[in-house]
Design a protein around this motif. Sequence first.
Motif, mmCIF file in Angstrom:
data_model
loop_
_atom_site.group_PDB
_atom_site.id
_atom_site.type_symbol
_atom_site.label_atom_id
_atom_site.label_comp_id
_atom_site.label_asym_id
_atom_site.label_seq_id
_atom_site.Cartn_x
_atom_site.Cartn_y
_atom_site.Cartn_z
ATOM 1 N N GLU A 99 0.827 -1.215 0.000
ATOM 2 C CA GLU A 99 0.000 0.000 0.000
ATOM 3 C C GLU A 99 0.853 1.253 0.000
ATOM 4 O OE1 GLU A 99 -3.901 0.207 1.769
ATOM 5 O OE2 GLU A 99 -3.193 1.839 3.058
ATOM 6 N N LEU A 100 0.439 2.231 -0.825
ATOM 7 C CA LEU A 100 1.028 3.558 -0.767
ATOM 8 C C LEU A 100 -0.080 4.487 -0.317
ATOM 9 C CD1 LEU A 100 2.254 2.231 -3.807
ATOM 10 C CD2 LEU A 100 3.951 3.748 -2.804
ATOM 11 N N GLY A 101 0.047 5.002 0.904
ATOM 12 C CA GLY A 101 -1.008 5.838 1.466
ATOM 13 C C GLY A 101 -0.458 6.661 2.600
ATOM 14 N N ILE A 126 1.951 -3.211 -10.991
ATOM 15 C CA ILE A 126 0.557 -2.880 -11.296
ATOM 16 C C ILE A 126 0.036 -2.023 -10.155
ATOM 17 C CG2 ILE A 126 -1.760 -3.841 -11.645
ATOM 18 C CD1 ILE A 126 -0.305 -6.485 -12.483
ATOM 19 N N LEU A 127 -0.404 -0.812 -10.460
ATOM 20 C CA LEU A 127 -0.813 0.131 -9.425
ATOM 21 C C LEU A 127 -2.277 0.494 -9.624
ATOM 22 C CD1 LEU A 127 0.533 1.666 -7.058
ATOM 23 C CD2 LEU A 127 1.162 3.451 -8.676
ATOM 24 N N ARG A 128 -3.076 0.336 -8.551
ATOM 25 C CA ARG A 128 -4.528 0.582 -8.612
ATOM 26 C C ARG A 128 -4.875 1.709 -7.654
ATOM 27 N NH1 ARG A 128 -8.828 -2.163 -5.323
ATOM 28 N NH2 ARG A 128 -7.092 -3.248 -4.373
ATOM 29 N N VAL A 279 -4.583 6.943 -1.828
ATOM 30 C CA VAL A 279 -4.250 5.548 -1.521
ATOM 31 C C VAL A 279 -4.158 4.743 -2.817
ATOM 32 C CG1 VAL A 279 -4.910 3.454 -0.266
ATOM 33 C CG2 VAL A 279 -5.466 5.696 0.707
ATOM 34 N N LEU A 280 -3.041 4.068 -2.981
ATOM 35 C CA LEU A 280 -2.831 3.193 -4.136
ATOM 36 C C LEU A 280 -2.353 1.844 -3.613
ATOM 37 C CD1 LEU A 280 -0.751 5.918 -5.925
ATOM 38 C CD2 LEU A 280 -2.889 5.114 -6.875
ATOM 39 N N ARG A 281 -2.688 0.780 -4.325
ATOM 40 C CA ARG A 281 -2.150 -0.535 -3.965
ATOM 41 C C ARG A 281 -1.418 -1.128 -5.162
ATOM 42 N NH1 ARG A 281 -5.556 -3.622 0.799
ATOM 43 N NH2 ARG A 281 -5.149 -1.975 2.318
HETATM 44 O O1 AKG Z 1 2.809 6.737 -5.383
HETATM 45 C C1 AKG Z 1 3.170 6.745 -6.568
HETATM 46 O O2 AKG Z 1 2.723 7.538 -7.392
HETATM 47 C C2 AKG Z 1 4.242 5.819 -7.046
HETATM 48 C C3 AKG Z 1 4.481 4.754 -6.074
HETATM 49 C C4 AKG Z 1 5.583 3.843 -6.486
HETATM 50 O O3 AKG Z 1 6.714 4.219 -6.610
HETATM 51 C C5 AKG Z 1 5.244 2.440 -6.733
HETATM 52 O O4 AKG Z 1 4.074 2.074 -6.625
HETATM 53 O O5 AKG Z 1 6.149 1.675 -7.057
#
Ligand code: AKG
Length: 304
Positions: A99-101, A126-128, A279-281
């Motif tokens: 998770e990126l959050g 793969i980023l959602r 928030v991205l996963r």
């Molecule tokens: O948060 C983002 O835009 C990029 C995140 C990132 O570096 C990744 O998902 O590998």
Amino acid sequence: MMHVVGQEYVNRPNNEGPLGVRPVAGMIGAEIVDLQLGGHLDDSIMAAIRAALVRHKVIFFRGQNHLDDSGQEAFTERLGSAVKHPTVPVAPGSNFLLELGPEAGFGASSWHTDVTFVEAYPEASILRCLVAPAAGGDTMWANTVAAYETLPEVLRSMCNALRAVHCNDFEMPENSEISAEQMERNRQIFSSTIFKAEQPLVRVHPESGERSLVLGHFFQKFVGIDSRTSARLFDLLQRHIEKPEHTVRWRWSVGDVAIWDNRATQHRSVADFGKQNRVLRRSTIHGEVAVGVDGRPARQICPT
Ligand SMILES: O=C(O)CCC(=O)C(=O)O
Ligand SMILES: [Fe+2]
């Protein structure tokens, strides 16, 4: 061979068969329209997605709101063999997503290729998007093949012979979205085990045969060149990779999915969204050990 750009790139006949493909920028990035991602896609569609990925380097899909964690995981396993991040724990409720959050800012706001501190770093990510800011928080990608191909011939020859050490104990970029304490906690998790790998500076892509530059924020130094000189040379090449002409930028909406070829790109987030939620996963696909122009593979230095 010169990299094709602009209209030539946009209009080049494609081998993406059944997909609707709309290039986004002149040298990298395409949107795939009218496709629902998931574990149900058949082999011919998966092959077309793979071809589009290798050609455009990053592909975008809007409106994938039907995907939950298990849908993203099922699609990931159709594309390749899923791998967990080597040090960061998986997102709650998922099997292998990162998770990126707000709680997990792992220094993504500087240019990098994912996990280059491992000899066999992921071939694709793969980023959602689960939560998008009203504005800001875009992600950018750079085409590291175009960057190699637009270097003067004498510099390409020099690059072909170089190798570099990459390490996960790196200086995370300043990030106003995350407190200093949070940043320090994240740093400790990220480098809880030190990983170091020696990568060729120029990697030969195992599918396309294209050559790309392997640098980004996990770079530590060039082999056989002292740290100061390494830093200057890094700066010169890294700035070349980051030229706007080599990049594409995506503004996120909830339900968007981006997939990048991690063997031919760098990426970064843009940390301009203040206290808005974002928030991205991410899932990642196992990659082969990188191989240089001379045929020498990357090598893990530690842990062994
Ligand atoms: O948060 C983002 O835009 C990029 C995140 C990132 O570096 C990744 O998902 O590998
Ligand atoms: Fe990343």
